[in-house]
Design an enzyme around this catalytic site. Structure first.
Site, short mmCIF file in Angstrom:
data_model
loop_
_atom_site.label_atom_id
_atom_site.label_comp_id
_atom_site.label_asym_id
_atom_site.label_seq_id
_atom_site.Cartn_x
_atom_site.Cartn_y
_atom_site.Cartn_z
N CYS A 89 -7.54 -2.14 -3.25
CA CYS A 89 -8.54 -2.47 -2.14
C CYS A 89 -9.57 -3.48 -2.84
CB CYS A 89 -9.15 -1.32 -1.62
SG CYS A 89 -9.87 -1.79 0.24
N GLU A 144 -3.06 5.49 -2.83
CA GLU A 144 -3.56 6.57 -3.35
C GLU A 144 -3.28 7.91 -2.41
OE1 GLU A 144 -5.37 4.32 -3.39
OE2 GLU A 144 -7.75 4.78 -2.74
N HIS A 175 -4.70 1.61 0.49
CA HIS A 175 -5.21 2.52 -0.73
C HIS A 175 -3.74 3.52 -0.82
CE1 HIS A 175 -9.60 2.27 -0.82
NE2 HIS A 175 -9.19 1.51 0.48
N1 GLN Z 1 -15.66 -3.69 0.45
C1 GLN Z 1 -14.43 -3.82 0.58
C2 GLN Z 1 -14.25 -4.37 2.19
O1 GLN Z 1 -14.88 -3.69 2.91
C3 GLN Z 1 -13.39 -2.94 0.10
C4 GLN Z 1 -13.51 -1.69 0.66
C5 GLN Z 1 -12.76 -0.71 -0.12
O2 GLN Z 1 -12.35 -0.87 -1.21
N2 GLN Z 1 -12.10 0.42 0.57
O3 GLN Z 1 -13.23 -4.93 2.45
#
Ligand code: GLN
Length: 545
Positions: free
Chosen positions: A391, A522, A520
């Site tokens: 992410c 994970e 994600h």
């Molecule tokens: N801050 C980034 C966004 O909002 C990534 C979010 C995250 O890593 N879950 O897009």
């Protein structure tokens, strides 16, 4: 599978103190009952007034776990999924906020038919309605309901009341489990049962008699203490179950089975085991013990050591996913948290990264520590160290490549620098609106989205299929305007979401293993089924060494 005549419910509550592993206990119980041939659902009840965990700071309350349907839930749902391999949805997660919101909505719609609406029984009744909804949605024979917090806390009373009311209505179908802590004070050197006795009595004062006590302690429970707990807490002697500290949480189902906890619980619910199949799980436990050769993985992020929860709680799914993948390769993970701000203060320190077999940059928000992370990504890219970006880890890798390979020195994400001339990571119009309207709760891009993989990619090699589905939780996205420039710099856009054309995966063509994913992965890793990307990342780490 034939349906049971009546649904069965197990309420799990905590005594003496928090953080004694109620979530793991629920997960282990669910896994054992599955192994005996039943369909088992798990529900987490959280005491807070928040509607979900999405607006809660993970550094103080642990990871926000995301379900397929986009629910932003307590990290315990992650434990449930890892142990039971059942995907949780909104129905598996109940908060005080949801319960009151629904009761008040009904009242405004005249659904109480002119009666006054009372805290008791209307609030517990709404809790019970939600529990039954989850039972139906999960088609469960047995449902394990974890009540957050510790007995005696004012805020858990209405959830206990729901359990009490259900026991009254379905006496043969409801069981209670108290997970308690038995301290061994250093100076005294022996295990004390008294705090647990008080916890059982506090539960009595809420009208509940526990059936089982799970005795969390540094050491196993001995016979005299089993006797004492039985007499003073009014339980059958065999129902005080030993739960000593373990090297791995995944041992717990096996430990419980040594005490026949599964059969004892089934007996309490007037059921019998249809089978006994914990084979795969026992194999896992053995494999964990036999994984001795170490592999060094660095996780680069900002320093988060505040509040009650530690880094490990904020990133529990990432850590578990690394472990699952390592055990698959018979390796023992050695994880190091690397504070990216150190590299901002002292740039030459970055060389220490060469000692790691692989580097992960996990998800995150905000601008603190970001320049340090970008420096770290540059180092692993240039030194060909395997990299997995999750992410934010994908977004920051994009920024790094845009700056240092393409030459757009001021490239950035709009989240970090709203005035950047090169917003390689930007906001969609609908997300712009959310931010303008201060509409933050449950408005990120959430839950499962499809993604189509390029056949020549590392990702395709890992998944061995073209169409995948992964869970998201972010507001910002890759900006397509920079696609050509980045492609020329060696970026492979390995995964695209077919419904909206968004870039979901970037890879480097001139690096042994460099993968950044907008989602994600994970959340979908399981101990018996490691996630393909984590699995191949660890394989690359082993190879690079
Ligand atoms: N801050 C980034 C966004 O909002 C990534 C979010 C995250 O890593 N879950 O897009």
């Amino acid at each position: 599978m034939a349906k049971l005549k009546s649904s069965k419910y197990i309420f799990v509550v905590g005594g003496v103190m928090s953080s004694v592993g109620k979530g793991i206990t629920c997960s282990a119980i669910a896994r054992i009952l599955q192994s005996k041939g039943y369909r088992v659902a798990t529900i987490k009840c959280d005491m807070y007034v928040n509607i979900d965990a999405g607006t809660i700071r993970p550094t103080e309350h642990g990871e926000v776990f995301v379900g397929e349907d986009g629910i932003e839930a307590d990290q315990d749902l992650g434990n449930y999924e890892r142990f039971t391999d059942n995907n949780c949805t909104a129905e598996n997660y109940i908060t005080t906020g949801q319960v009151y919101q629904e009761v008040i909505r009904k009242e405004r719609n005249l659904e109480y038919g002119g009666e006054d609406v009372e805290v008791v029984p209307d609030i517990p009744n709404e809790i019970i309605r939600r529990i039954k909804l989850a039972v139906r949605k999960n088609k469960a024979d047995i449902t394990v309901i974890e009540i957050g917090g510790t007995v005696g806390e004012y805020q858990s009373l209405l959830f206990l009341e729901a359990g009490r009311m259900m026991k009254l209505k379905y006496p043969d179908d409801v069981a209670f489990v108290l997970v308690s802590y038995l301290p061994i004070p250093k100076k005294i050197g022996e295990m004390k049962t008294k705090p647990t006795q008080y916890a059982a009595r506090t539960l009595n004062s809420a009208g509940i008699q526990t059936d089982f006590i799970i005795c969390r302690a540094e050491r196993p429970l001995d016979e005299p203490r089993r006797d004492r707990l039985a007499v003073f807490c009014s339980i059958e002697k065999g129902n005080a179950i030993s739960a000593p500290d373990l090297d791995s949480i995944y041992e717990l189902p096996v430990v419980f089975e040594k005490e026949h906890l599964g059969d004892k619980i089934l007996d309490k619910l007037n059921l019998k085991a249809k089978q006994n199949d914990l084979k795969e799980w026992k194999k896992l436990v053995k494999n964990i013990k036999n994984s001795k050769k170490e592999i060094k993985i660095g996780i680069v992020g900002k320093y988060f050591g505040t509040g009650n929860f530690t880094l490990a709680d904020s990133y529990i799914s990432v850590i578990e996913a690394i472990k699952h993948a390592c055990w698959h390769h018979k390796r023992k993970p050695q994880l190091t948290w690397i504070d990216s701000e150190e590299y901002e203060k002292n740039p030459s320190k970055i060389k220490e990264l060469s000692q790691y077999n692989g580097i992960i940059v996990p998800g995150g928000f905000g601008s603190r520590g970001i320049e340090g992370i970008i420096k770290a990504i540059r180092y692993v890219r240039e030194h060909k160290i395997p990299y997995l970006g999750l992410c934010y880890g994908m977004q920051l890798a994009t920024i790094e490549i845009a700056r240092n390979v393409v030459g757009l020195k001021k490239a950035n994400s709009l989240e970090i620098d709203p005035k950047t001339p090169h917003p390689v990571i930007h906001l969609n119009p609908y997300q712009k609106k959310n931010i303008q309207n201060k509409s933050y709760g449950a408005t990120m891009r959430l839950g499962a989205y499809p993604c189509v993989l390029k056949p020549e990619s590392l990702s395709y090699q890992a998944y061995e299929t073209r169409k995948i589905q992964e869970r998201h939780r972010h507001r910002y996205e890759f900006n397509d305007l920079y696609k050509d420039k980045l492609e020329k710099a060696g970026v492979r856009f390995a995964g695209i979401c077919p419904s909206n054309n968004l870039v979901e995966i970037i890879e480097l063509t001139n690096h042994p293993w460099f993968v950044g994913v907008q989602f994600h992965p994970e959340f979908k890793s399981r101990p018996l089924r490691p996630h393909p990307l984590f699995r191949d990342f660890i394989a690359a780490c082993i190879k690079a060494k």
